[in-house]
Every structure is written in C-alpha cells, then in structure tokens.
Motif scaffolding. Structure first.
Motif, short mmCIF file in Angstrom:
data_model
loop_
_atom_site.label_atom_id
_atom_site.label_comp_id
_atom_site.label_asym_id
_atom_site.label_seq_id
_atom_site.Cartn_x
_atom_site.Cartn_y
_atom_site.Cartn_z
N PRO A 567 0.81 -1.23 0.00
CA PRO A 567 0.00 0.00 0.00
C PRO A 567 0.84 1.28 0.00
N LEU A 570 2.22 1.73 -3.45
CA LEU A 570 1.18 2.09 -4.41
C LEU A 570 0.84 3.58 -4.31
N HIS A 571 0.83 4.12 -3.11
CA HIS A 571 0.61 5.56 -2.96
C HIS A 571 1.69 6.33 -3.72
N GLU A 609 -6.62 -3.13 2.24
CA GLU A 609 -5.74 -1.96 2.08
C GLU A 609 -5.60 -1.56 0.62
N ARG A 612 -8.58 0.35 -0.44
CA ARG A 612 -8.54 1.71 0.09
C ARG A 612 -7.62 2.61 -0.75
N VAL A 613 -6.48 2.07 -1.16
CA VAL A 613 -5.57 2.85 -2.01
C VAL A 613 -6.21 3.14 -3.36
N CYS A 616 -8.82 5.93 -3.05
CA CYS A 616 -8.23 7.26 -2.88
C CYS A 616 -7.76 7.83 -4.21
N HIS A 617 -7.07 7.01 -5.00
CA HIS A 617 -6.45 7.54 -6.22
C HIS A 617 -7.40 7.52 -7.41
#
Length: 811
Positions: A567, A570-571, A609, A612-613, A616-617
């Motif tokens: 995660p 990935l961010h 997770e 979730r990532v 967000c993106h």
C-alpha cells in the motif's frame, strides 16, 4: 546480555548515594596526590568510570579531582592515560581554563609521552572540548608536526595512532585543515604508500637451525600465493612480521579513499605550520631504487599523491589475480579490490587524463570477474567506474548493466549485503541512470525481487527508487507487478526450496505449492513471475489459478511482510504516475484497478488496504480529469451494477458510485448525453432497490450506511440533470421513509444508522421538489465550488479589498 555479576555491579553503580559518592571522590583525590600510583589507584579509577558510564545523566566531578585526571593524561603509565581519558569522556566539555592548562603543559613532556597525550585527548575528548575551529586546528597542527618528524625522531607506534585520529577529524570537521596540512599529509602518504620496505620485519627467519641474530639475512616479503614479491609493498603482501613503515603503508591505504574525497573541503587560509619540502623519498632505504623518474617528484603534492595512488591500485589489481593460499586472504583480495577501484574512480574524477590509463585495467578486471558472482560486491565499484567514465572513454557498457540489473537480482536476491550495496548504488546515481541508462527501467521486475524477498530491510530504498521506475512505457506493467509482489515473494521462496528434498511444513504436511512449482503444466506461471525484464506482458490470464496454487503461502511471514509494504508503494506509484501519464494511460489504469480489485492474493488485510488505495487515487484521477468518467463510463457502470461489490469491495464501490454521480455531467464533459445519464441512473437504481428490498447474502454483513447514502445522493444528482428521472427517485425516497416507520429492516442492523439514512433521504426528497434548486445545490457550477471573487472585476469585492488595504496600510 550481561552476566549476573556484571549486572549486579552496574546496579550498584547506578544506585550509589551522593554522600557515599562524595567520600569516594575525596578518597580518590588523596590517592592521586601520592607519589606512587599503584593497583588501588587503578581499581578506583575503574570504579569511577563504571559509576559515570552506568548512569544515563552526566555527573559533575569536583574541580580538584578533574584537574588530577587531566594531569594523568601525561602519565608515563599507559593504563592511567587510558583510564583518565575514559573518565573524562563521560564528563561535560572542558572549560577554557582547562584547555589552556592542557596546551601549556604539552611542551613539558618528552616527545613520546606528548604524542600519546595528544592522541588520547584528540580521540577521547574531541569533539566535546574542541568547540571552535581554532582549537581543533591547533590539535591538527600538533598531530601533523609529529608526522613531519623523520623516522628516528618519533616513535612509529605514535604515527600509527595519529592517522586514525586525523581520519576522525577529517570526517567531522574537514574545514579545520589548512593547505599546509594538506601538503604535509599528502607528502607523507606518498612516502608510506610507495616507498615502504620490501623486506620482512622482526620475527622473520631463514629457517636454518644454526641461524643467529647476527647471521640473519633480510627476508623479502611474499605474495599471497607464496611467491617472493618483486615490486613495492602493498596490503596484499605477506610475511612473518611487518616493519613500522609497512604498517604505515597499510594505515595509509585504509584512509586514502576518504582523504581523496574530503581534502577539497580544506580552508584556504594562511599557513599554520612550517613544512619541510624535502622529497618524499627521503629516509627510505629502497626509495632511490624504487623511484621511476624525477618528474613525478616535481609534481604538486596532490597530483603526486594521485599518481602514486594510481600505481598502488594498479599493483593491487595485478596482485588480486594470484591464487591465495588461505580463504581469509581471498576475502582480503576482494576487499582490497573494492577499495582500489573506488580510489581509481576518485582519482579519475579529479584528473580526467588518468581515465585512458585506467580503463584497460578496469576492463580487464571486469572481464576476469564477471563470470564469478562471488565477486559481485567487487563488480559494483567497477560498474560505478563505467558509469562515471564510460562515456568519456567511449566504452560499451551494455554487458555491465546486464550483469548488475540482470544477473545480480535474479541470482543473488537473498544476499542482504549485496541488496544493500546495489540499492545504495542505484540511489546515489539515480539521476545518471534516468538520463543515460535506459536499461535501468527495463529491468524493474528484477530489481523488485529484492523488495519481494526482504521488504522491511529495503522498503526505504524503494520509496526513493520507485518514482524513477514509473514511466509511460512501464506504468501499466509496474502496477500489475506491484500488486503481484506477494506472489513473487512466495515464488522466490519456492525457487529456493525446490532444491531441497523432501520439503514439508513442521507438521509434516507436504507443500502443495511446491508440487505446483515443479509441475511442468504450471511452470509458465512461475516463470512469468520470475521474469527479469519488462515487456513480456502486463500480467497473465491465469492469475486466479496462480493465486489458488499459492493459497497456502498467504500466511508465510515473508509473504505477509511483503504484502504490508505494497500500500505504501502504491501511494508513491499513483502520486508519480499522475505527473507523467496522459488521459489515455490514466483511463487504462482505471480499468486495471477495477479488474485487479477482484484478482488479488487472498490475504484479507492486504485486499482491504489495496481497495482503500484504489479508492483514494481513483477519486484523485477523476478530479484531475473529469472526462475520464465519460471515457470509462461503461466499465464503471459495469462495476457499479454488481450488487456483490457492495459487500466485498465497500470502499472502492462507494467511490466509484460517487465519481459517477459527481462527474457524469455536461458541465464536466460535453459528451455526457441524456441517455448516458439515464443508463447510469437505472443501473444504480437497480442496485439500491436490490440491497434495500432483501436481506444480506449468507456470510456477509449489512451494507455500510455510507454505501446507501452515496447511492441515494448519486441518484438525486443524476435526476437533477435529467428532470424526467425526478419522479422515480422521489418515489423511492418516499417509500424508504414509509418502510422504516415499521421499525428495523433486514438491510440495516443499527437503529442510529437507519435514522441517518432516512434523514439523508428526506433532505434529498425536499431538494428534488424544486428541480432548479436541486440542480444548483447538487451540481454547483465551477465558479461556486472554486470562487475567485477577489479577482472578478465585475463585482464590488476587489474595490472593497483595496479600500480596506488602504485603510490598514496608509503608507
């Protein structure tokens, strides 16, 4: 860590009370006032050191005791010098008066004691006491004055202690050295490096029975293979004993690289010492024979040192080709090769004319070592040399990068030392690789093997390296590879375990994944995971099959650790890709996110997770480029139209519904038609009706209130843009209020959540009664969401701001 007796002593030292401590100080002062400092004094000093070092705070000693300890630094007894130095190290920095006392008493000591004293003070009290550059420069001048003495004027063991002190000063405060310091030390390093004795020191014997001290002949030094050395002394020469100048040769080589890197930071101020300009060959028995020409002695000190360093490293490379008789000597050869190549690289950076003299040796060394991966840590400095000077020498570096980026990670991914050094090499040269080495990004599947194998140790390195791997050409495959990294971790484990038979878990059960790894029908799946280069495909069609084969690996510690780092990476990946990708590539990445949300290795926390990532993106990309929602409307609607996603992908599903309701509008994209809005409305309406008209599927929990309220809001937004849809959504909202009046419902188990859902429904229903108001509230125009009234010349706000400014700032 400590024995029971040691822990008891430490505990006593920590718990000693102040009255008892003051008595101990007084008794120690009386002992130090005596003429004979015997065994009792040594024991007391040892106890004092234990008391001071065992506590986490600094104790203050009486001034008289402190003065006595300072005087012990000049004691002829080495043990007292060491103990007093150790005690003073645990104290606060010395005062100016104490420093003056030290300087005044140095001249009263004999030369050997003075040198030992200076070294002791410099090592133990600096940098505490040398608070200013002038103090430290004075210490350097004293140390270097000892180096300038002839061999008969100063004890050699003092010189051997001086170089480490100078190296420490050079590390922390190179600016304290002056040009005179540089000149003197460079001359002395040339002497020690190039003109050390070539005969063995004390203890060497011819081996004859009747050989006496008078009849012994000097025995020449030998090479590591046992042959007599025919050239000058280096660290790779062996013998039964070494002379003092040979030890200085070893010490000089150990600090040479650091010296070459740092002596540029010296002060350009006035000279502080008087240097003797005699030749570096003075005082050496073999110097006149070893000197090749007088021209090198006419060079400035720095250039002369570079020349001698070049010759020294050239000889080391030649010596490394000899077969050592001991295994430890083989490791010594590798260590010296690393240092020699680094020194040659540093010398060539300073003097580009040496590149053409050096490259033949480096190229031959690479050709000799490249076939043996046990020399991998030697080959990295060679790769650094190629990177720095390959373009100037017009040398093809392709084979070097194939070795460094190809073979090293593929075959040595489990070597923690190589992983650290290779990733450090990449970080230090990141800009050069991005600009001049296209193979760097091409080998990212190989480089990620270090991360898959030992994620906690190297994740910091990849936080820095990952943005450089993200390009328009690698973005899609890199995303798949990051998502498959836990599978790669499991595959690497199986690759190593496959060489061991039999393999079973501690309970005795055989590993089914290992059988699959050895099965030819699945070999292609694992080979794809182990690929070394990019470009063979984004991912594999049978990825779900691979996940099934690796199901038992989901709880392996190495795999779990790897999954925990994804995660974060990935961010970093998405933060980088939005800066380099166009809308077409971002649209493709949205498809990958929707597809891969269902195809992940079955580690529940990992899947949650990743969703979730993605959420967000996805939101960020659609906010940057709202037209992406129209471009990918078919895939987004297909994802949003599956009721099962409400329960298994709650986070991602909620954000997909939100972007559909927010950006499926003519104000965001002129291609957004009424039919597209209607199609989206019908899809979301069907899902909302299904989850609110029946109970939850077996094995699942009730949908989160946020999912339901997001669906209702999206429907209301779409209806406000196509007024024909308002009656349909109003009917549903009115029915929702009627249904909830009867108490609890099957699709919401919490009463407070149900109240919040109904309240949100009533708000939307009230808004839709006035369609024009609903549209302005649910789909506000850009000038409302991002107001810039202070810049609009058509309104009174700028005039008012200017008036207020003139009042508050009359000047």
């Amino acid at each position: 860590m400590y024995s029971h007796g040691s822990e008891s002593l430490i505990k006593q030292a920590r718990e000693i009370q102040e009255p008892e401590l003051q008595k101990f100080y007084s008794r120690l002062v009386k002992l130090l006032q005596g003429k004979e400092l015997g065994h009792e004094t040594v024991d007391s000093l040892q106890r004092l050191h234990l008391i001071l070092s065992a506590t986490k705070y600094t104790r203050t000693l009486p001034s008289e005791l402190r003065t006595r300890l300072l005087s012990l630094l000049s004691s002829p007894v080495e043990q007292l010098q060491v103990l007093s130095s150790a005690v003073l190290r645990e104290m606060p920095p010395l005062s100016a008066e104490e420093l003056n006392y030290i300087q005044e008493n140095v001249g009263q000591l004999n030369s050997q004691t003075a040198m030992n004293y200076q070294i002791s003070v410099s090592l133990t009290l600096w940098p505490q006491q040398a608070g200013t550059r002038a103090d430290l420069s004075s210490v350097c001048a004293q140390l270097l004055r000892g180096l300038d003495n002839r061999p008969s004027e100063a004890p050699a063991h003092s010189l051997m202690h001086t170089l480490p002190v100078l190296n420490t000063i050079l590390t922390h405060s190179p600016e304290c050295l002056t040009e005179d310091h540089i000149t003197l030390l460079s001359k002395r390093l040339v002497d020690w490096l190039r003109y050390a004795s070539i005969v063995q020191g004390g203890g060497a014997s011819s081996g004859r029975f009747f050989t006496g001290p008078r009849s012994r002949q000097p025995v020449p030094i030998a090479e590591l293979d046992g042959m007599v050395s025919g050239d000058f002394f280096t660290v790779l020469c062996v013998g039964q004993g070494f002379t003092e100048d040979q030890w200085m040769n070893v010490y000089s080589f150990s600090m040479l690289h650091h010296w070459l890197l740092t002596y540029h930071s010296v002060s350009n101020g006035n000279s502080t010492i008087e240097t003797d300009d005699r030749s570096e060959v003075d005082g050496s028995v073999v110097s006149m024979v070893s000197a090749t020409s007088s021209s090198s002695r006419l060079l400035p000190p720095k250039e002369r040192l570079r020349e001698k360093a070049f010759q020294y490293c050239q000889r080391l490379i030649e010596q490394s080709d000899r077969k050592a008789q001991k295994k430890t000597d083989t490791e010594l050869q590798k260590a010296c090769l690393v240092e020699a190549v680094c020194i040659l690289d540093c010398v060539c950076v300073e003097d580009a004319s040496l590149v053409f003299r050096t490259f033949p040796f480096i190229k031959a060394l690479f050709g000799r070592l490249s076939a043996d991966l046990s020399f991998a840590r030697v080959l990295l400095p060679i790769a650094q040399f190629y990177l720095n000077h390959g373009e100037m020498a017009a040398v093809d570096c392709e084979s070097v990068w194939k070795l460094v980026f190809g073979q090293f990670p593929a075959e040595l991914f489990s070597d923690p030392f190589l992983a650290h050094e290779l990733l450090r090499f990449l970080r230090l040269n990141l800009e050069k690789f991005q600009l001049g080495v296209p193979q760097y990004t091409h080998f990212f599947p190989n480089l990620l093997k270090f991360l898959a194998w030992d994620s906690p140790a190297v994740v910091d390195d990849f936080v820095d390296l990952l943005p450089s791997l993200v390009t328009p050409a690698t973005a899609v495959e890199l995303l798949h590879t990051l998502l498959d990294l836990p599978c790669l971790s499991a595959t690497l484990i199986l690759q190593l375990r496959s060489t061991c038979l039999p393999i079973s878990e501690p309970g005795g059960r055989g590993l089914l994944s290992l059988d699959a790894f050895r099965n030819p029908s699945f070999r292609g799946l694992f080979l794809f995971m182990l690929r070394g280069e990019a470009g063979s495909g984004d991912t594999i069609d049978r990825l779900s099959t691979l996940h099934d084969l690796l199901a038992e690996a989901a709880d392996w510690p190495r795999v779990v650790q790897c999954a925990q780092t994804i995660p974060v990476l990935l961010h970093i990946y998405f933060n980088t890709v939005v800066t380099v990708a166009d809308e077409k590539l971002l649209a493709h990445l949205i498809l990958v996110m929707l597809e891969r949300s269902s195809i992940l290795l079955n580690i529940p926390t990992y899947i949650k997770e990743i969703h979730r990532v993605f959420s967000c993106h996805l939101l960020r990309m659609c906010k940057l480029h709202p037209s992406l929602v129209v471009d990918q409307s078919h895939e987004l609607l297909e994802f949003a139209g599956i009721p099962g996603n409400v329960y298994s992908k709650e986070e991602l599903y909620t954000h997909v519904v939100w972007v559909l309701g927010e950006y499926l509008s003519v104000s965001c994209d002129s291609r957004c038609s009424v039919s597209l809005i209607t199609s989206c409305f019908e899809t979301l309406e069907a899902v909302l009706f299904e989850i609110t008209s029946s109970g939850t599927p077996p094995g699942t929990v009730c949908p989160a209130p946020r999912v339901i309220t997001t669906l209702m809001s999206a429907l209301a937004k779409l209806a406000s843009r196509s007024h024909d849809l308002i009656p349909r959504v109003s009917l549903f909202l009115s029915k929702l209020r009627t249904v909830t009046r009867g108490g609890s419902v099957a699709w919401c188990s919490d009463e407070e959540d149900l109240v919040a859902i109904v309240t949100r429904g009533e708000e939307l229903w009230s808004l839709l009664k006035a369609p024009s108001v609903a549209q302005s509230v649910l789909t506000p125009s850009p000038h409302i969401t991002t107001p810039q009234w202070h810049r609009d010349t058509n309104v009174a706000m700028p005039l008012q701001l200017r008036a207020l400014t003139s009042l508050t700032h009359p000047q």
